[in-house]
Scaffold this active site. Structure first.
Site, short mmCIF file in Angstrom:
data_model
loop_
_atom_site.label_atom_id
_atom_site.label_comp_id
_atom_site.label_asym_id
_atom_site.label_seq_id
_atom_site.Cartn_x
_atom_site.Cartn_y
_atom_site.Cartn_z
N GLU A 147 -31.96 88.94 30.61
CA GLU A 147 -32.97 89.16 29.57
C GLU A 147 -33.87 87.94 29.44
OE1 GLU A 147 -30.11 90.43 26.69
OE2 GLU A 147 -29.81 92.21 27.93
N SER B 171 -22.61 96.72 31.57
CA SER B 171 -21.94 97.94 31.09
C SER B 171 -20.42 97.93 31.29
CB SER B 171 -22.56 99.18 31.74
OG SER B 171 -23.90 99.32 31.31
N LYS C 53 -25.86 88.52 22.19
CA LYS C 53 -27.32 88.65 22.21
C LYS C 53 -27.87 88.46 20.78
CE LYS C 53 -26.66 91.52 26.22
NZ LYS C 53 -27.15 92.54 27.11
N GLY D 85 -26.66 97.14 29.88
CA GLY D 85 -27.01 97.97 28.73
C GLY D 85 -27.43 99.38 29.11
N GLU E 100 -24.58 89.65 37.20
CA GLU E 100 -24.93 90.79 36.35
C GLU E 100 -26.11 91.53 36.96
OE1 GLU E 100 -23.66 90.08 32.01
OE2 GLU E 100 -25.57 89.10 32.30
N HIS F 141 -29.74 84.29 31.83
CA HIS F 141 -29.34 85.68 31.60
C HIS F 141 -30.53 86.57 31.98
CE1 HIS F 141 -28.59 89.42 29.51
NE2 HIS F 141 -27.30 89.12 29.66
N ASN G 255 -21.09 88.30 25.02
CA ASN G 255 -22.48 87.89 24.81
C ASN G 255 -23.06 88.78 23.72
OD1 ASN G 255 -25.16 87.21 24.93
ND2 ASN G 255 -25.54 88.18 26.92
P1 PGA Z 1 -23.90 94.98 28.54
O1 PGA Z 1 -24.55 93.52 28.65
O2 PGA Z 1 -22.40 94.78 28.60
O3 PGA Z 1 -24.36 95.52 27.23
O4 PGA Z 1 -24.39 95.76 29.71
C1 PGA Z 1 -24.02 92.55 29.49
C2 PGA Z 1 -24.85 91.29 29.41
O5 PGA Z 1 -26.08 91.41 29.34
O6 PGA Z 1 -24.35 90.16 29.38
#
Ligand code: PGA
Length: 251
Positions: free
Chosen positions: A100, A215, A13, A176, A170, A98, A11
Site C-alpha cells: 500500500e 488474504s 493498517k 485484501g 506479499e 508495504h 498489520n
Molecule cells: P490482508 O493484508 O491479510 O488483508 O490481505 C495483508 C497485508 O497487507 O499485510
C-alpha cells in the site's frame, strides 16, 4: 524440522485507534498463552502504541512495530515519523515498502532502501515487504520484480546479515482481495528469496524469517506455515478480530 520461532505479524493498517487497540489487546492476551515456538508481532497505527504498551504484561513472545518511517532524522516533513522517534517507544520493528505504501503512496525501491538504512541506524528491525502486481505475475515477471525489490531495498544497509531478520512476500493481487497464493506458489517464491539472500549474506540467510502475506485466514494459515520456506505470516484483515487472529496464532 523448521527453525523456531514462527513470526506471526498483525498489520492493522489504518484501523484500531488507541481505544479499540487497547480493547483488542485485553481480549486477545487473555485468550492467547505464550507458545515458545512462535513470536507475535503487532503493527498498530503509531498513535495506538502508547495505549497497548503496558498491556503486553512484559510477555517475551509479543513485540510491537510501526507500519512506516521516514528516512530523515527530523525537520520539516509534515506527517512523518523518524526512526529515532520510534526508537524512543517500545516498538522494535518497522514495516518498509508495504504494497500500500508502494502503490497508493508511490514509494520507490530507492526510498525503501533509505528507510531500511534509517531503521538500521537506530537498531530497529526493518521488515522489507516485496511482491508483484497481477499484471507482473501474468507476464511472468514475478521473480524478477520480487528479487529486484529485495536487492534494492537492502542495498544501503551496512550490515545486512545482522539487520535483516525478516522479509515479507506479499503478492499485491492477494492483499485484501480474498485471493491467496497457493502454498506451493508461496513456497516457490520464498525459496527464490532465500537463495537471493544467501547470495547477499551467505549461510545466515537460513535464519531469516520469510513471511507470507495476502488474504491469510484461519483456514489457510496452517497450510502456508507447513511450507519449508514459509517462516511466518503478515496478516491484515484477519488480524483485526481477536478471535480470527487467535486462530491464526494457534495455527
Ligand atoms: P490482508 O493484508 O491479510 O488483508 O490481505 C495483508 C497485508 O497487507 O499485510
Amino acid at each position: 524440522m523448521k527453525k523456531a520461532p514462527l513470526l506471526l505479524a498483525a498489520n492493522w493498517k489504518m484501523n484500531l485507534g488507541p481505544k479499540a487497540a487497547a480493547a483488542f489487546f485485553k481480549e486477545f492476551l487473555a485468550a492467547y498463552s505464550v507458545r515458545h515456538d512462535r513470536q507475535v508481532l503487532f503493527f498498530p497505527p503509531s498513535l495506538s502504541i502508547d495505549a497497548i504498551k503496558n498491556l503486553t504484561g512484559g510477555r517475551p513472545d509479543i513485540s510491537l512495530g510501526v507500519q512506516n518511517i521516514y528516512w530523515e532524522e527530523s525537520g520539516a516533513f509534515t506527517g512523518e515519523l523518524s526512526a529515532s522517534m520510534v526508537k524512543e517507544t517500545v516498538a522494535q520493528y518497522v514495516l518498509v515498502g508495504h504494497s500500500e505504501r508502494r502503490h497508493i503512496f508511490g514509494e520507490t525501491n530507492e526510498e525503501c532502501a533509505k528507510k531500511c538504512a534509517a531503521a538500521e541506524k537506530e537498531s530497529l528491525t526493518p521488515i522489507l515487504c516485496v511482491g508483484e502486481t497481477l499484471e507482473q505475475r501474468e507476464s511472468g515477471e514475478t521473480e524478477r520484480v520480487v528479487l529486484d525489490q529485495l536487492k534494492s531495498g537492502l542495498e544501503l544497509l551496512e550490515d545486512p546479515a545482522s539487520t535483516v531478520k525478516a522479509i515479507a512476500y506479499e503478492p499485491v493481487w492477494a492483499i485484501g482481495t480474498g485471493k491467496t497464493a497457493t502454498a506451493e506458489d508461496a513456497e516457490a517464491i520464498h525459496g527464490s528469496i532465500r537463495e537471493a539472500l544467501r547470495g547477499t549474506i551467505g549461510e545466515s540467510a537460513a535464519e531469516i524469517s520469510i513471511l507470507y502475506g495476502g488474504s491469510v485466514k484461519p483456514d489457510n494459515a496452517r497450510q502456508l506455515l507447513d511450507q519449508p520456506n514459509v517462516d511466518g505470516l503478515l496478516v491484515g484483515g484477519a488480524s483485526l478480530d481477536p478471535n480470527s487472529w487467535l486462530s491464526i496464532c494457534n495455527a
